[in-house]
Design a protein around this motif. Sequence first.
Motif, mmCIF file in Angstrom:
data_model
loop_
_atom_site.group_PDB
_atom_site.id
_atom_site.type_symbol
_atom_site.label_atom_id
_atom_site.label_comp_id
_atom_site.label_asym_id
_atom_site.label_seq_id
_atom_site.Cartn_x
_atom_site.Cartn_y
_atom_site.Cartn_z
ATOM 1 N N TYR A 69 -14.588 6.564 -13.359
ATOM 2 C CA TYR A 69 -14.998 5.314 -13.349
ATOM 3 C C TYR A 69 -15.947 4.153 -13.200
ATOM 4 O O TYR A 69 -17.174 3.984 -13.612
ATOM 5 N N LEU A 70 -16.450 4.327 -11.679
ATOM 6 C CA LEU A 70 -17.380 3.991 -11.157
ATOM 7 C C LEU A 70 -18.368 4.322 -11.241
ATOM 8 O O LEU A 70 -18.424 6.261 -11.514
ATOM 9 N N GLN A 71 -19.294 4.213 -11.582
ATOM 10 C CA GLN A 71 -20.779 4.775 -11.356
ATOM 11 C C GLN A 71 -21.728 4.504 -9.744
ATOM 12 O O GLN A 71 -22.280 3.586 -9.365
ATOM 13 N N PRO A 72 -22.315 5.712 -9.761
ATOM 14 C CA PRO A 72 -23.431 5.688 -9.046
ATOM 15 C C PRO A 72 -24.710 4.813 -9.069
ATOM 16 O O PRO A 72 -24.982 4.572 -10.093
ATOM 17 N N ARG A 73 -25.391 4.322 -8.182
ATOM 18 C CA ARG A 73 -27.164 4.483 -8.549
ATOM 19 C C ARG A 73 -27.709 5.645 -9.065
ATOM 20 O O ARG A 73 -27.360 6.289 -8.001
ATOM 21 N N PRO A 74 -28.085 5.206 -9.409
ATOM 22 C CA PRO A 74 -29.052 7.041 -10.134
ATOM 23 C C PRO A 74 -30.346 7.188 -8.701
ATOM 24 O O PRO A 74 -30.676 8.182 -8.700
ATOM 25 N N ASP A 75 -30.535 5.810 -8.290
ATOM 26 C CA ASP A 75 -31.681 6.289 -7.396
ATOM 27 C C ASP A 75 -31.107 6.908 -5.737
ATOM 28 O O ASP A 75 -32.256 7.319 -5.295
ATOM 29 N N GLY A 106 -22.001 -3.695 -8.655
ATOM 30 C CA GLY A 106 -21.139 -3.523 -9.619
ATOM 31 C C GLY A 106 -19.416 -2.866 -9.372
ATOM 32 O O GLY A 106 -18.630 -2.376 -10.590
ATOM 33 N N THR A 107 -19.277 -1.521 -8.156
ATOM 34 C CA THR A 107 -18.524 -1.308 -7.500
ATOM 35 C C THR A 107 -17.473 -2.178 -7.572
ATOM 36 O O THR A 107 -16.188 -1.988 -7.577
ATOM 37 N N GLY A 108 -17.267 -3.329 -7.103
ATOM 38 C CA GLY A 108 -16.711 -4.062 -6.629
ATOM 39 C C GLY A 108 -16.195 -4.601 -7.890
ATOM 40 O O GLY A 108 -14.553 -5.725 -7.986
ATOM 41 N N ARG A 109 -16.998 -5.144 -8.997
ATOM 42 C CA ARG A 109 -16.405 -5.730 -9.954
ATOM 43 C C ARG A 109 -15.493 -4.272 -11.492
ATOM 44 O O ARG A 109 -14.985 -4.800 -11.510
ATOM 45 N N LEU A 161 -14.071 -2.379 -9.322
ATOM 46 C CA LEU A 161 -12.284 -1.910 -9.062
ATOM 47 C C LEU A 161 -11.419 -3.117 -8.984
ATOM 48 O O LEU A 161 -10.273 -3.163 -9.420
ATOM 49 N N ALA A 162 -12.228 -4.786 -9.793
ATOM 50 C CA ALA A 162 -11.456 -5.927 -9.892
ATOM 51 C C ALA A 162 -10.815 -5.790 -11.001
ATOM 52 O O ALA A 162 -9.676 -6.122 -11.345
ATOM 53 N N ALA A 163 -11.336 -5.079 -12.163
ATOM 54 C CA ALA A 163 -10.670 -4.482 -13.632
ATOM 55 C C ALA A 163 -9.844 -3.592 -13.219
ATOM 56 O O ALA A 163 -9.429 -3.663 -14.102
ATOM 57 N N LEU A 164 -10.493 -2.937 -12.845
ATOM 58 C CA LEU A 164 -9.641 -1.870 -12.329
ATOM 59 C C LEU A 164 -8.515 -2.326 -11.936
ATOM 60 O O LEU A 164 -6.753 -1.784 -12.853
ATOM 61 N N GLU A 190 -1.658 -4.548 -15.126
ATOM 62 C CA GLU A 190 -0.822 -5.227 -16.713
ATOM 63 C C GLU A 190 -0.309 -4.110 -17.027
ATOM 64 O O GLU A 190 0.844 -3.831 -17.985
ATOM 65 N N ALA A 191 -0.936 -2.666 -17.173
ATOM 66 C CA ALA A 191 -1.035 -1.742 -17.745
ATOM 67 C C ALA A 191 1.024 -1.000 -17.035
ATOM 68 O O ALA A 191 2.052 0.328 -17.860
ATOM 69 N N ASP A 192 1.605 -1.509 -16.002
ATOM 70 C CA ASP A 192 1.798 -0.926 -14.977
ATOM 71 C C ASP A 192 1.689 0.697 -14.659
ATOM 72 O O ASP A 192 2.450 2.044 -14.343
ATOM 73 N N ALA A 193 1.108 0.681 -14.652
ATOM 74 C CA ALA A 193 0.123 1.386 -14.222
ATOM 75 C C ALA A 193 -0.687 2.144 -12.895
ATOM 76 O O ALA A 193 -1.107 0.500 -12.141
ATOM 77 N N THR A 194 -0.997 3.673 -12.290
ATOM 78 C CA THR A 194 -1.729 3.010 -10.813
ATOM 79 C C THR A 194 -3.114 3.201 -11.197
ATOM 80 O O THR A 194 -3.543 3.865 -12.710
ATOM 81 N N PRO A 195 -4.111 3.401 -10.761
ATOM 82 C CA PRO A 195 -5.563 2.707 -10.786
ATOM 83 C C PRO A 195 -5.781 4.180 -11.117
ATOM 84 O O PRO A 195 -6.807 4.193 -11.847
ATOM 85 N N ASN A 196 -5.618 5.653 -10.715
ATOM 86 C CA ASN A 196 -5.757 7.033 -11.050
ATOM 87 C C ASN A 196 -5.193 6.628 -12.763
ATOM 88 O O ASN A 196 -6.238 7.851 -12.653
#
Length: 327
Positions: free
Chosen positions: A195-201, A258-261, A263-266, A272-278
Amino acid sequence: MRYRTIGSGPAARRVSTICLGALPFGSTVDEPTSYAILDRFVEAGGTFVDTSNNYAFWVPGHQGGESETVLGRWRADRGAGDEITIATKLGAQPRTPGGGLADAEGLSAAAVRTAAARSRERLGMDRLDLLYTHIEDRSVPLEETLGALADEVAASRVGLLGVSNHAVWRVERARALSRDRGWPGYEVLQYRYSYLQPRPDVPLPEDGHVHAGPDLLDYVRAEAADGSGPVLVVYTTLLSGAYTNPAKTLSAPYDHPGTGRRLAALRDVAKEADATPNQVVLSWLLDGDPPVIPLVGVSSVTQLDEVLAAVDLTLTADQRHRLDEAR
């Protein structure tokens, strides 16, 4: 458990949509624990296990081949047969003890024949279900590598062919060449993705890892449009525990706003889903566009149970939208 088909023709396999990564088996995960994980995976309906001939040469005291050896013993002890699909890889095993990827065996015809035979012996299999070329070897013509792989398939020593960590243009060139020669082609692709995306550079610190970028995802999506495209299997899906373990730090490519944003959404969706981030990450991958098969490595049955529960988690359209739009 959910299932999908990989490959085509007589060698096609119906596999679980969670692939169990066996990388640590026989090195950082001992044999009894490896057996317990494998037994639980099969009990839950898991049928897809991933290994490589070089796992885990980088762990002190190991030289590669340990994971295949443990899997081979487990298969024999449990009487496992065609119901379990085992994928392995060749090309990245160091030729000398203590060597790294700079000393890799490569993808010459001789290396393919020798590595495939040794994998069959360690796994106790007459035919490898799925064999990947693990890393690129541009010192060898594609025709030589693909011809050697075609010979393995023709001799019923290999079923399906896959490719991992290659440039997209090399994958397309290889698939086109195989079509032109009437050879079996790469039908499964394996790349790093989460889900988290690395910088391509910024290069990934893990030697040999290649991230599935927008070009690869677009390629898989386009090739799948007629129902005959390759299946994408993705590794490092849970970023080695970084989603849930505060002690795990993300590497430099993930150091951007973007990583912080994301992670916050995750975290919001997981609550909400009563689930773990994983579990949310795995559900996001399973039902994404294109849908992928997450490859997940665990070191305990408890970790595996968390992963297995993700199969039953369905995100709402709004939750997926919020996850997708966080950048």
